[in-house]
Design an enzyme around this catalytic site. Structure first.
Site, PDB file in Angstrom:
ATOM      1  N   HIS A  24      43.533  26.184  41.508  1.00 38.17           N
ATOM      2  CA  HIS A  24      44.713  25.314  41.452  1.00 38.17           C
ATOM      3  C   HIS A  24      44.836  24.563  40.129  1.00 38.17           C
ATOM      4  O   HIS A  24      44.963  23.333  40.086  1.00 38.17           O
ATOM      5  CB  HIS A  24      44.721  24.333  42.617  1.00 38.17           C
ATOM      6  CG  HIS A  24      45.262  24.907  43.904  1.00 38.17           C
ATOM      7  ND1 HIS A  24      46.509  25.498  43.988  1.00 38.17           N
ATOM      8  CD2 HIS A  24      44.715  24.998  45.140  1.00 38.17           C
ATOM      9  CE1 HIS A  24      46.717  25.910  45.225  1.00 38.17           C
ATOM     10  NE2 HIS A  24      45.641  25.639  45.939  1.00 38.17           N
ATOM     11  N   ASP A  51      45.248  31.563  44.369  1.00 31.70           N
ATOM     12  CA  ASP A  51      45.688  30.190  44.125  1.00 31.70           C
ATOM     13  C   ASP A  51      45.039  29.662  42.849  1.00 31.70           C
ATOM     14  O   ASP A  51      44.399  28.605  42.832  1.00 31.70           O
ATOM     15  CB  ASP A  51      45.392  29.280  45.320  1.00 31.70           C
ATOM     16  CG  ASP A  51      46.439  29.431  46.421  1.00 31.70           C
ATOM     17  OD1 ASP A  51      47.296  30.324  46.313  1.00 31.70           O
ATOM     18  OD2 ASP A  51      46.393  28.643  47.395  1.00 31.70           O
ATOM     19  N   HIS A  78      50.180  30.874  46.506  1.00 34.45           N
ATOM     20  CA  HIS A  78      50.887  30.173  45.428  1.00 34.45           C
ATOM     21  C   HIS A  78      51.354  31.142  44.338  1.00 34.45           C
ATOM     22  O   HIS A  78      52.436  30.946  43.769  1.00 34.45           O
ATOM     23  CB  HIS A  78      50.006  29.061  44.857  1.00 34.45           C
ATOM     24  CG  HIS A  78      50.004  27.841  45.724  1.00 34.45           C
ATOM     25  ND1 HIS A  78      50.749  26.719  45.453  1.00 34.45           N
ATOM     26  CD2 HIS A  78      49.357  27.590  46.890  1.00 34.45           C
ATOM     27  CE1 HIS A  78      50.563  25.811  46.405  1.00 34.45           C
ATOM     28  NE2 HIS A  78      49.714  26.322  47.287  1.00 34.45           N
TER      29      HIS A  78
END
Length: 250
Positions: A24, A51, A78
């Protein structure tokens, strides 16, 4: 070369193999953690559960890492949102406003194209031969009724199975509720991310390793986890709060 949603990796004969949880956008934290684990780029390999982007401030560095010859990642939900939002204004607003994608608004169109081209090639699942057996890597989950072999076969032709692999938290919730879970047949270990947990969550041959690297506002999270899978099984972790890196968790 046509897109392939599954990739197999032979055993690393020279070095170690690791799997990192949801990054992330916390790439500086990853660099510190790799140093802590004595990672050797010339011989070791790093696999990511997806992600790579959103929430953390360093999301634009995603292509830098995808270009490293020792770094391999599957797709997370994502990355899927990034791709799907190009043709869906409502998803674009939701992603950039509420799901950590605000960084995308400050990226040039040229860089956007570069990132899309890299992300669209990410597989849905890996299998790695290791000293602890065959290790599967999937972002979120696989259906409870499927063996690993069935999942690999079904995933390559069934969009619903792919969506499950990117988004489901059914297995995670069951393990958190009951404290146990059925092992996945046909594979020695499976590593998942996607579902934040204060500590690595293991049940049977399943390992959930997303410990919320970019969720520093949540007291029990804010940790990046590196799971060594070859030649032995061990865990390395870094508290991302200690680096004082900005994040964009919204």
């Amino acid at each position: 070369m046509p897109y392939t949603p599954f990739k197999f990796f032979a055993k690393n004969q020279q070095g170690k193999d690791f799997v990192v949880g949801d990054i992330h956008g916390s790439f500086t934290a990853l660099e510190h953690l790799l140093k802590q684990a004595a990672f050797q780029p010339a011989t070791d390999r790093l696999f990511a559960v997806g992600d790579l982007i959103d929430r953390g401030a360093e999301s634009p560095r995603v292509t830098e890492f995808l270009n490293y010859p020792w770094f391999y990642s599957i797709m997370g939900n994502h990355e899927r949102m990034l791709l799907d939002s190009a043709d869906d204004p409502n998803l674009y607003k939701s992603w950039t406003s509420y799901n950590g994608g605000a960084w995308w608004n400050s990226v040039s169109e040229q860089q956007r194209d570069t990132i899309r081209q890299a992300v669209v090639e990410l597989p849905i699942a890996f299998e790695v031969a290791t000293g602890i057996g065959r290790v599967g890597i999937v972002h979120a989950d696989i259906p409870n009724t499927m063996s690993w072999t069935q999942f690999v076969q079904e995933m390559q032709s069934n969009p619903e199975c792919t969506e499950y692999a990117l988004w489901s938290r059914n297995r995670f919730r069951r393990i958190r509720t009951l404290g146990c879970g059925s092992p996945i047949q046909g594979i020695d270990h499976v590593v998942f991310g996607h579902s934040p947990t204060p500590q690595v969550l293991q049940a049977g041959n399943v390992h959930f390793i997303d410990t919320g690297a970019a969720l520093q506002e949540e007291a029990e999270l804010g940790t990046l986890t590196l799971l060594q899978i070859h030649p032995k099984l061990s865990t390395h972790q870094l508290n991302t709060r200690t680096l004082n890196l900005p994040n964009t968790a919204e």
